[in-house]
Design a protein around this motif. Sequence first.
Motif, PDB file in Angstrom:
ATOM      1  N   LEU A 190      73.659  80.292  49.652  1.00 20.80           N
ATOM      2  CA  LEU A 190      72.757  79.540  48.772  1.00 20.80           C
ATOM      3  C   LEU A 190      73.556  78.737  47.745  1.00 20.80           C
ATOM      4  N   THR A 191      74.563  79.361  47.169  1.00 14.69           N
ATOM      5  CA  THR A 191      75.387  78.706  46.157  1.00 14.69           C
ATOM      6  C   THR A 191      76.179  77.546  46.756  1.00 14.69           C
ATOM      7  N   ALA A 192      76.799  77.776  47.904  1.00 16.50           N
ATOM      8  CA  ALA A 192      77.615  76.739  48.547  1.00 16.50           C
ATOM      9  C   ALA A 192      76.759  75.545  48.969  1.00 16.50           C
ATOM     10  N   THR A 193      75.616  75.830  49.538  1.00 14.98           N
ATOM     11  CA  THR A 193      74.737  74.752  49.999  1.00 14.98           C
ATOM     12  C   THR A 193      74.215  73.940  48.824  1.00 14.98           C
ATOM     13  N   ARG A 194      73.820  74.617  47.757  1.00 15.63           N
ATOM     14  CA  ARG A 194      73.307  73.903  46.590  1.00 15.63           C
ATOM     15  C   ARG A 194      74.399  73.050  45.954  1.00 15.63           C
ATOM     16  N   LYS A 195      75.613  73.570  45.928  1.00 11.93           N
ATOM     17  CA  LYS A 195      76.734  72.813  45.378  1.00 11.93           C
ATOM     18  C   LYS A 195      76.939  71.529  46.191  1.00 11.93           C
ATOM     19  N   LYS A 196      76.866  71.636  47.525  1.00  8.54           N
ATOM     20  CA  LYS A 196      77.013  70.455  48.392  1.00  8.54           C
ATOM     21  C   LYS A 196      75.898  69.446  48.129  1.00  8.54           C
ATOM     22  N   LEU A 197      74.681  69.952  47.991  1.00 14.16           N
ATOM     23  CA  LEU A 197      73.531  69.080  47.755  1.00 14.16           C
ATOM     24  C   LEU A 197      73.715  68.299  46.457  1.00 14.16           C
ATOM     25  N   LEU A 198      74.019  68.996  45.391  1.00 15.76           N
ATOM     26  CA  LEU A 198      74.178  68.333  44.094  1.00 15.76           C
ATOM     27  C   LEU A 198      75.353  67.358  44.109  1.00 15.76           C
ATOM     28  N   HIS A 199      76.399  67.701  44.836  1.00 15.92           N
ATOM     29  CA  HIS A 199      77.536  66.794  44.968  1.00 15.92           C
ATOM     30  C   HIS A 199      77.106  65.484  45.633  1.00 15.92           C
ATOM     31  N   GLU A 200      76.246  65.581  46.642  1.00 18.78           N
ATOM     32  CA  GLU A 200      75.802  64.393  47.383  1.00 18.78           C
ATOM     33  C   GLU A 200      74.989  63.429  46.519  1.00 18.78           C
ATOM     34  N   ILE A 201      74.258  63.967  45.553  1.00 19.81           N
ATOM     35  CA  ILE A 201      73.382  63.082  44.762  1.00 19.81           C
ATOM     36  C   ILE A 201      73.914  62.796  43.364  1.00 19.81           C
ATOM     37  N   SER A 202      74.961  63.515  42.940  1.00 20.62           N
ATOM     38  CA  SER A 202      75.467  63.290  41.582  1.00 20.62           C
ATOM     39  C   SER A 202      76.097  61.908  41.483  1.00 20.62           C
ATOM     40  N   GLY A 203      75.935  61.297  40.333  1.00 18.94           N
ATOM     41  CA  GLY A 203      76.526  59.994  40.087  1.00 18.94           C
ATOM     42  C   GLY A 203      75.739  58.826  40.651  1.00 18.94           C
ATOM     43  N   LEU A 204      74.647  59.105  41.352  1.00 18.19           N
ATOM     44  CA  LEU A 204      73.829  58.013  41.888  1.00 18.19           C
ATOM     45  C   LEU A 204      72.870  57.511  40.811  1.00 18.19           C
ATOM     46  N   SER A 205      72.637  56.233  40.805  1.00 15.18           N
ATOM     47  CA  SER A 205      71.705  55.646  39.837  1.00 15.18           C
ATOM     48  C   SER A 205      70.281  56.092  40.159  1.00 15.18           C
ATOM     49  N   ASP A 206      69.419  56.007  39.151  1.00 21.21           N
ATOM     50  CA  ASP A 206      68.001  56.316  39.361  1.00 21.21           C
ATOM     51  C   ASP A 206      67.432  55.434  40.461  1.00 21.21           C
ATOM     52  N   GLU A 207      67.881  54.188  40.493  1.00 23.38           N
ATOM     53  CA  GLU A 207      67.394  53.247  41.513  1.00 23.38           C
ATOM     54  C   GLU A 207      67.743  53.759  42.912  1.00 23.38           C
ATOM     55  N   LYS A 208      68.986  54.185  43.113  1.00 21.59           N
ATOM     56  CA  LYS A 208      69.388  54.686  44.433  1.00 21.59           C
ATOM     57  C   LYS A 208      68.680  55.997  44.770  1.00 21.59           C
ATOM     58  N   LEU A 209      68.535  56.861  43.790  1.00 22.39           N
ATOM     59  CA  LEU A 209      67.856  58.135  44.032  1.00 22.39           C
ATOM     60  C   LEU A 209      66.412  57.938  44.483  1.00 22.39           C
ATOM     61  N   ASN A 210      65.775  56.881  44.009  1.00 23.30           N
ATOM     62  CA  ASN A 210      64.345  56.681  44.269  1.00 23.30           C
ATOM     63  C   ASN A 210      64.042  55.564  45.264  1.00 23.30           C
ATOM     64  N   LYS A 211      65.061  54.957  45.828  1.00 21.05           N
ATOM     65  CA  LYS A 211      64.869  53.865  46.776  1.00 21.05           C
ATOM     66  C   LYS A 211      64.479  54.409  48.148  1.00 21.05           C
ATOM     67  N   LYS A 212      63.392  53.869  48.684  1.00 23.62           N
ATOM     68  CA  LYS A 212      62.962  54.222  50.037  1.00 23.62           C
ATOM     69  C   LYS A 212      63.440  53.114  50.978  1.00 23.62           C
ATOM     70  N   LEU A 213      64.075  53.511  52.061  1.00 20.80           N
ATOM     71  CA  LEU A 213      64.568  52.532  53.033  1.00 20.80           C
ATOM     72  C   LEU A 213      63.413  51.830  53.739  1.00 20.80           C
ATOM     73  N   ASP A 214      62.324  52.583  53.953  1.00 20.91           N
ATOM     74  CA  ASP A 214      61.102  52.026  54.543  1.00 20.91           C
ATOM     75  C   ASP A 214      59.949  52.985  54.234  1.00 20.91           C
ATOM     76  N   GLU A 215      58.772  52.627  54.670  1.00 23.70           N
ATOM     77  CA  GLU A 215      57.584  53.443  54.347  1.00 23.70           C
ATOM     78  C   GLU A 215      57.633  54.832  54.974  1.00 23.70           C
ATOM     79  N   ASP A 216      58.354  54.976  56.074  1.00 23.94           N
ATOM     80  CA  ASP A 216      58.383  56.256  56.793  1.00 23.94           C
ATOM     81  C   ASP A 216      59.546  57.157  56.402  1.00 23.94           C
ATOM     82  N   THR A 217      60.378  56.697  55.475  1.00 21.35           N
ATOM     83  CA  THR A 217      61.563  57.460  55.077  1.00 21.35           C
ATOM     84  C   THR A 217      61.434  57.877  53.622  1.00 21.35           C
TER      85      THR A 217
END
Length: 166
Positions: A9-36
């Motif tokens: 649980l700890t390792a997976t959560r660390k990986k998840l947070l690493h993947e999204i850290s440092g991204l702008s709010d715009e990138k975090l909330n951008k949808k590539l299309d309506e189905d994604t």
Amino acid sequence: MHLDVVENLTATRKKLLHEISGLSDEKLNKKLDEDTWSLAQVCHHLYLSESVFTQAIIYGLSKSNGRKAEPVPVQLAADRSQKAKAPEIVAPGDDHLDYQQIKELLNKSRNLFLEFYNQLEDKSILAEKSTKHPIFGYMPLDQWVELIYLHEERHIKQIKEIKSQL
């Protein structure tokens, strides 16, 4: 199993947070299309899922006539080639979330799970009882626990796919 669960649980959560850290709010909330889903929506789904999984495990333990189920191939949850539609109860909303809000939600669901899990004196009971999963059917509660981090692994792969297209 207990130590492995917490480590995973700890390792997976660390990986998840690493993947999204440092991204702008715009990138975090951008949808590539309506189905994604956006990255924020994927994370909101993980928060909702962990909360529901915790409730399901607690419910399964509380059933006096809880039956033992045969193990199911939960490892398939990490396989992104097998598409699955999220049940409505764990479908994310369209709310705009920043990194701090995402982190707080994920911490909230993880803390609730760990509070329950760490209070469980005899974790072997999890293998003896089951409850129904919407995709896998009846499965032992210890596999519900395992599914928390396997499911998160699946969505880390999805996050990487989305990030590569942003």
